[in-house]
Design a protein around this motif. Structure first.
Motif, short mmCIF file in Angstrom:
data_model
loop_
_atom_site.label_atom_id
_atom_site.label_comp_id
_atom_site.label_asym_id
_atom_site.label_seq_id
_atom_site.Cartn_x
_atom_site.Cartn_y
_atom_site.Cartn_z
N VAL A 147 0.82 -1.20 0.00
CA VAL A 147 0.00 0.00 0.00
C VAL A 147 0.86 1.27 0.00
O VAL A 147 0.51 2.28 -0.61
CB VAL A 147 -0.99 0.00 1.18
CG1 VAL A 147 -0.31 0.27 2.51
CG2 VAL A 147 -2.09 1.04 0.93
N ILE A 148 2.02 1.22 0.64
CA ILE A 148 2.93 2.37 0.61
C ILE A 148 3.40 2.61 -0.83
O ILE A 148 3.45 3.76 -1.30
CB ILE A 148 4.12 2.14 1.55
CG1 ILE A 148 3.64 2.24 3.01
CG2 ILE A 148 5.24 3.13 1.29
CD1 ILE A 148 4.72 1.91 4.02
N ALA A 149 3.74 1.54 -1.53
CA ALA A 149 4.18 1.68 -2.92
C ALA A 149 3.05 2.23 -3.80
O ALA A 149 3.27 3.07 -4.69
CB ALA A 149 4.66 0.34 -3.45
N THR A 150 1.82 1.75 -3.56
CA THR A 150 0.68 2.22 -4.34
C THR A 150 0.44 3.72 -4.13
O THR A 150 0.29 4.49 -5.10
CB THR A 150 -0.59 1.43 -3.97
OG1 THR A 150 -0.40 0.06 -4.33
CG2 THR A 150 -1.81 1.98 -4.68
N VAL A 151 0.43 4.14 -2.88
CA VAL A 151 0.20 5.56 -2.58
C VAL A 151 1.31 6.42 -3.16
O VAL A 151 1.06 7.49 -3.75
CB VAL A 151 0.09 5.77 -1.06
CG1 VAL A 151 0.06 7.26 -0.72
CG2 VAL A 151 -1.17 5.08 -0.53
N SER A 152 2.53 5.95 -3.05
CA SER A 152 3.68 6.74 -3.53
C SER A 152 3.63 6.97 -5.03
O SER A 152 4.12 7.99 -5.53
CB SER A 152 4.99 6.05 -3.13
OG SER A 152 5.08 5.92 -1.72
N GLU A 153 3.05 6.04 -5.77
CA GLU A 153 3.02 6.17 -7.24
C GLU A 153 2.12 7.31 -7.71
O GLU A 153 2.20 7.73 -8.86
CB GLU A 153 2.55 4.84 -7.86
CG GLU A 153 3.63 3.78 -7.92
CD GLU A 153 4.81 4.22 -8.79
OE1 GLU A 153 4.59 4.88 -9.83
OE2 GLU A 153 5.94 3.91 -8.41
N PHE A 154 1.25 7.81 -6.86
CA PHE A 154 0.34 8.88 -7.29
C PHE A 154 1.07 10.21 -7.53
O PHE A 154 0.48 11.14 -8.08
CB PHE A 154 -0.78 9.05 -6.27
CG PHE A 154 -1.93 8.10 -6.47
CD1 PHE A 154 -2.90 8.37 -7.42
CD2 PHE A 154 -2.00 6.92 -5.76
CE1 PHE A 154 -3.96 7.49 -7.64
CE2 PHE A 154 -3.05 6.04 -5.96
CZ PHE A 154 -4.03 6.31 -6.91
N VAL A 155 2.30 10.28 -7.12
CA VAL A 155 3.06 11.51 -7.39
C VAL A 155 3.33 11.68 -8.89
O VAL A 155 3.67 12.77 -9.35
CB VAL A 155 4.40 11.53 -6.61
CG1 VAL A 155 4.15 11.44 -5.12
CG2 VAL A 155 5.31 10.39 -7.08
N HIS A 156 3.17 10.60 -9.66
CA HIS A 156 3.48 10.64 -11.09
C HIS A 156 2.25 10.91 -11.96
O HIS A 156 2.33 10.81 -13.19
CB HIS A 156 4.13 9.33 -11.52
CG HIS A 156 5.37 8.98 -10.77
ND1 HIS A 156 6.49 9.78 -10.76
CD2 HIS A 156 5.66 7.90 -9.97
CE1 HIS A 156 7.43 9.23 -10.02
NE2 HIS A 156 6.96 8.09 -9.51
N GLN A 157 1.10 11.19 -11.37
CA GLN A 157 -0.12 11.39 -12.15
C GLN A 157 -0.01 12.59 -13.08
O GLN A 157 0.49 13.66 -12.70
CB GLN A 157 -1.32 11.57 -11.22
CG GLN A 157 -1.76 10.30 -10.53
CD GLN A 157 -2.19 9.24 -11.53
OE1 GLN A 157 -3.13 9.42 -12.30
NE2 GLN A 157 -1.45 8.12 -11.52
N ARG A 158 -0.46 12.41 -14.32
CA ARG A 158 -0.46 13.47 -15.32
C ARG A 158 -1.87 14.04 -15.48
O ARG A 158 -2.86 13.43 -15.09
CB ARG A 158 0.04 12.93 -16.67
CG ARG A 158 1.50 12.54 -16.66
CD ARG A 158 1.98 12.31 -18.11
NE ARG A 158 1.42 11.08 -18.68
CZ ARG A 158 2.12 9.96 -18.86
NH1 ARG A 158 3.41 9.92 -18.49
NH2 ARG A 158 1.57 8.91 -19.39
N GLY A 159 -1.94 15.18 -16.12
CA GLY A 159 -3.23 15.79 -16.36
C GLY A 159 -3.61 16.75 -15.25
O GLY A 159 -3.10 16.68 -14.12
#
Length: 915
Positions: free
Chosen positions: A11-23
């Protein structure tokens, strides 16, 4: 919104990936820790992120509870649910936002397995499923099956979520796995909300499920499916058919087998046979979960009992066996009640037949044929003392008279109830059905008007006496044929009863409902045996075998424009199908009446029905929309005012299942006049379909709804030509036939076409113009067909084009004549194009067949039609002779037409022909 349990690192890895969201998407992340003991909450709180992160904790109550709890703190208008093992793609939020902007209420995304987790056989299996799902839904993003409705990566508007009341937490009590997402999506679909699949909305699964955990999930999934089937009864058949129930011997070794296989796979033994055995064990664990939850809710069949006279007729010829003395009748009813049987009302039976309610395992419907006087004097008091409902069938033309139909075979007279006595029965709670007008064998009635009188006419007779309109019909002597079945359907009757023994399940053929005849010699014991064994009769087993259609499914495409008055009949004929794995796509083509709302209501009640609304573009455009949205491999086109018989889909699918090389199957069809009269049926023998292209090059031999065709082939030839306002179906079939596709036929009448004045085909000049276009294409090469059969690459011989055009023009000419208009205006198209070989017989046959259709009538009315249209016909023939330069054509065609009119009916009649 991310629920999590004991998966801190994921879950930490999942949450951390949201820093890369585009748009340009504003968002927050809410993680609900569902009773974890691995310090998940503390670890999340230490993350430094450029977006808002809320961490909420609760005791372990399952995924549904965690999501409902977290949403209380959400600020956004759109809610995205994401499992804790999902790795969000950089465009995930943007893609969900785009789908919602396009009108979606619920968006489901693509969930492939992350490349780091595809190493073992479980990860590979899940990846195979996700890819198959993506490919299947990419072309039809709104055609999702039950098992596609998973919310491991899904978004919904806050308004819709609140209206539905969130997830049902009963599915995940004590942290159990399964079906809270399916239940949510099903409820959403039932409300008429739009669910779509967006393949570009991607979250990569880090599929970290051990074999032991997977078996536990499937055990709990079995329990969850029982709960889902109990809550959504319309899904029971689908859920039950998706998983085979194991035999008793398989159940006994479930646990030893699972433990052995777990040891093998956990020690790295992944041989192909071991993998297959493991998935077999998974099925056994699912079945164990189903049994643990009490078993799948049953759909128990109903049995219908058929009595005749409730009187002692012993010693009387013919009728002795059909008379049950009152005291024996009482003892039979008491024996059945004592054995646990329940007697149901006709209302309950109809709701069961429609799959709207469940009934007890031992449910019986009581019926009486003929309505003899003893039904009121003897049977009714017996029924009233036990408060038992019943259904009685009356012969409308013999009301108050006698059973004279039996006199010819030596039976004595028995008095029948009159209208006043039938009212007494109805007031006492006994429903009255129709049993024909004169108690004749329906299969021997060849005149359409007489047949209508014996079926729908008897219904009208009874209704005219002040009785409630009969909903059910009993065939005299149990005798019927296809014409009788269609006549009941035309009359919108709810069911037709035979005297063939058997049981009835939901969606049974509603016009072939079996009954168990109870005779005097049956007594008590034999009667109970007949009732219990009815469902195991050879006839019933034969019907089961005949009803199988393999694994094929069909999408039924229904273009609808201002069809509010007729659409319900069309959809009802689908819901009455014996074969249940169908999808209906109603394409509302810019209607200005209540068509869309009626379709939407049906879609709410039946998840197999979908509605698509578009601006008016014509039937071709509507059918194209339906083809593109179709989810299944077979297509059937059905107009919004036509219908099919209950065994149509099963019969046609069973036919194509026998030969994998077939591209389609054609069934017989009957036309129905606005008054409900049936025209002679069009039935095709297999040999007539040997070379479809040569046939379609010169005419269109069958109606659009007569043929079930491969969706792949429909896409291959380029869909319907929207430039043709008429004849687009002919053009479509012609292109398919040019490929050399193989078709066969079912020599049975399975569809009905409602003749309607003012329909698209009544625009005669456009019919002629579009028909000429199709004919020209059929007699030349057609670049729209990329892979034509070598024999048809250049089309039919051009030498036959002019004859084909003259023959085609007879149809629009008949349309004008049948509408009291001058058909000679159509002949201007042939100026300077004579055809001296035009056959008078062909011309006469064409007019004879087409004019009654144009007048919305039957050929049996030709003596009347001749008087009405003689002058117009003769004027047209003279003009046709002149433009074609075919000497003597008018005289010879007129004389041949007169002979056809006189010879059509066998009985003598008076007619004046030929001046």
């Amino acid at each position: 919104m991310i629920p999590t349990y004991q998966r801190r690192d994921l879950v930490i890895a999942t949450v951390s990936e949201f820093v890369h969201q585009r748009g340009n998407v504003t968002f927050e992340v809410i993680v609900v820790v569902d009773g974890s003991t691995d310090d998940t909450a503390q670890a999340l709180s230490q993350l430094e992120l450029p977006f808002s992160l809320q961490v909420k904790c609760q005791s372990n109550r399952g995924r549904a509870s965690a999501l409902n709890h977290g949403i209380q703190f959400a600020q956004g208008e759109t809610l995205l649910f994401l499992d804790d093992d999902m790795h969000p793609d950089a465009d995930l939020l943007m893609q969900h936002a785009l789908s919602h902007a396009e009108g979606a209420d619920l968006v489901l995304g693509h969930i492939p397995v992350h490349e780091d987790y595809r190493g073992d056989f479980l990860g590979k299996a899940v990846q195979h499923w996700t890819e198959e799902r993506r490919q299947r839904l990419a072309d039809a993003p709104t055609q999702l099956t039950l098992h596609d409705l998973i919310t491991g990566q899904a978004s919904v508007t806050r308004t819709v979520f609140d209206e539905l009341g969130g997830f049902d937490e009963n599915f995940n009590r004590e942290g159990k796995f399964g079906n809270e997402d399916l239940d949510f999506c099903v409820r959403l679909q039932q409300r008429g909300y739009r669910v779509v699949f967006n393949p570009k909305a991607i979250a990569w699964q880090k599929y970290d499920v051990s074999p032991r955990h997977l078996l536990r999930q499937w055990y709990q999934a079995g329990q969850a499916d029982v709960m889902l089937a109990g809550k959504h009864r319309h899904l029971r058949r689908f859920i039950s058919s998706a998983h085979r129930q194991p035999w008793l011997i398989e159940r006994l070794w479930t646990q030893p087998l699972c433990q052995c296989l777990l040891w093998l796979v956990e020690h790295g033994m992944h041989h192909r046979l071991i993998r297959h055995a493991f998935f077999y064990a998974r099925m056994l664990e699912y079945a164990r979960g189903v049994r643990r939850a009490g078993g799948m809710p049953g759909i128990f069949p109903v049995r219908v009992l058929a009595y005749h006279a409730i009187a002692d007729l012993q010693g009387l010829p013919i009728l002795s066996e059909y008379g049950i003395p009152g005291e024996l009748f009482e003892r039979q009813l008491d024996a059945l009640l004592g054995a646990g049987f329940t007697f149901i009302s006709p209302d309950q039976f109809l709701a069961f037949l429609r799959n709207e309610i469940d009934l007890d395992r031992k449910s019986l419907l009581l019926t009486f044929d003929d309505c003899y006087s003893d039904l009121l004097l003897t049977a009714l008091p017996i029924l009233q003392r036990r408060q038992l409902p019943a259904l009685a069938f009356a012969v409308s033309g013999r009301s108050g008279g006698f059973n004279d139909w039996d006199e010819a075979i030596g039976a004595p007279q028995l008095r029948l109830l009159d209208a006043a006595q039938l009212h007494q029965l109805e007031n006492a709670g006994i429903e009255i059905g129709a049993h024909s007008r004169n108690h004749v064998l329906l299969s021997t009635v060849t005149d359409p008007d007489e047949l209508a009188g014996e079926t729908t006419g008897s219904v009208a007779d009874l209704e005219s006496t002040g009785l409630k309109r009969p909903r059910f019909y009993s065939y005299p002597h149990g005798d019927f044929n296809e014409s009788a079945l269609l006549s009941l359907q035309v009359g919108a009757l709810e069911g037709g009863f035979t005297v063939e023994p058997g049981t009835i399940s939901p969606h049974h053929h509603c016009y072939q409902l079996p009954r168990i005849e109870i005779l005097r010699s049956d007594g008590i014991l034999r009667m109970r045996l007949k009732i219990m064994m009815a469902g195991l009769s050879p006839a019933s087993l034969f019907r089961f075998r005949q009803g199988r259609a393999g694994g094929a499914r069909v999408s039924v495409i229904i273009p609808a424009f201002n069809a509010a008055d007729t659409l319900a009949v069309t959809l009802a004929s689908l819901r009455a199908q014996c074969f249940t794995q169908w999808q209906a796509i109603v394409v509302d083509d810019g209607s200005t009446d209540d068509t869309a709302e009626i379709a939407r209501q049906w879609a709410r009640e039946d998840s197999r029905i979908d509605l698509i609304c578009q601006e008016n573009g014509g039937e071709g455009a509507a059918r194209n929309t339906g083809i593109l949205a179709a989810a299944h491999e077979w297509l059937l086109f059905l107009d919004a005012d036509d219908w099919i018989t209950p065994d149509c889909l099963s019969t046609m699918l069973r036919t194509v299942a026998k030969d994998a090389s077939l591209a389609g199957v054609v069934c017989g069809c009957v036309r129905v006049t606005p008054e409900g009269a049936l025209c002679p049926a069009d039935v095709y023998s297999p040999w007539s379909l040997d070379d479809l292209f040569l046939q379609f090059a010169k005419d269109c031999p069958f109606a659009i709804h007569n043929c079930m065709v491969s969706r792949h082939l429909a896409l291959q030839v380029g869909l319907f030509d929207t430039g043709l306002r008429t004849c687009a179906d002919w053009d479509f079939w012609q292109r398919i036939a040019r490929t050399g596709a193989r078709f066969t036929s079912v020599p049975e009448v399975l569809s009905a076409y409602r003749m309607r004045p003012g329909s698209a085909s009544s625009f005669a000049e456009r019919v002629q113009q579009d028909g000429f276009t199709v004919l020209s294409r059929g007699h030349s090469a057609d670049d729209r067909v990329s892979s034509p059969h070598p024999d048809h690459r250049h089309g039919a011989a051009k030498s036959g084009l002019r004859e084909a055009m003259y023959r085609h023009s007879l149809w629009p000419a008949s349309l004008l004549i049948g509408q009291h208009k001058d058909a000679r205006v159509l002949l201007d198209a042939f100026a300077g194009q004579p055809f001296q070989e035009l056959s008078p017989v062909v011309v006469a046959d064409g007019l004879f067949n087409c004019i009654p259709l144009a007048a919305s009538s039957t050929p049996s009315r030709w003596p009347v039609l001749w008087t009405e249209f003689e002058q117009s016909i003769l004027e047209y023939l003279e003009a046709l002779e002149k433009v074609s330069e075919s000497t003597g054509l008018a005289f010879q065609a007129a004389r041949h037409l007169e002979r056809l009119v006189l010879e059509y009916r066998s009985e003598p009649q008076t007619a004046t022909l030929g001046g």
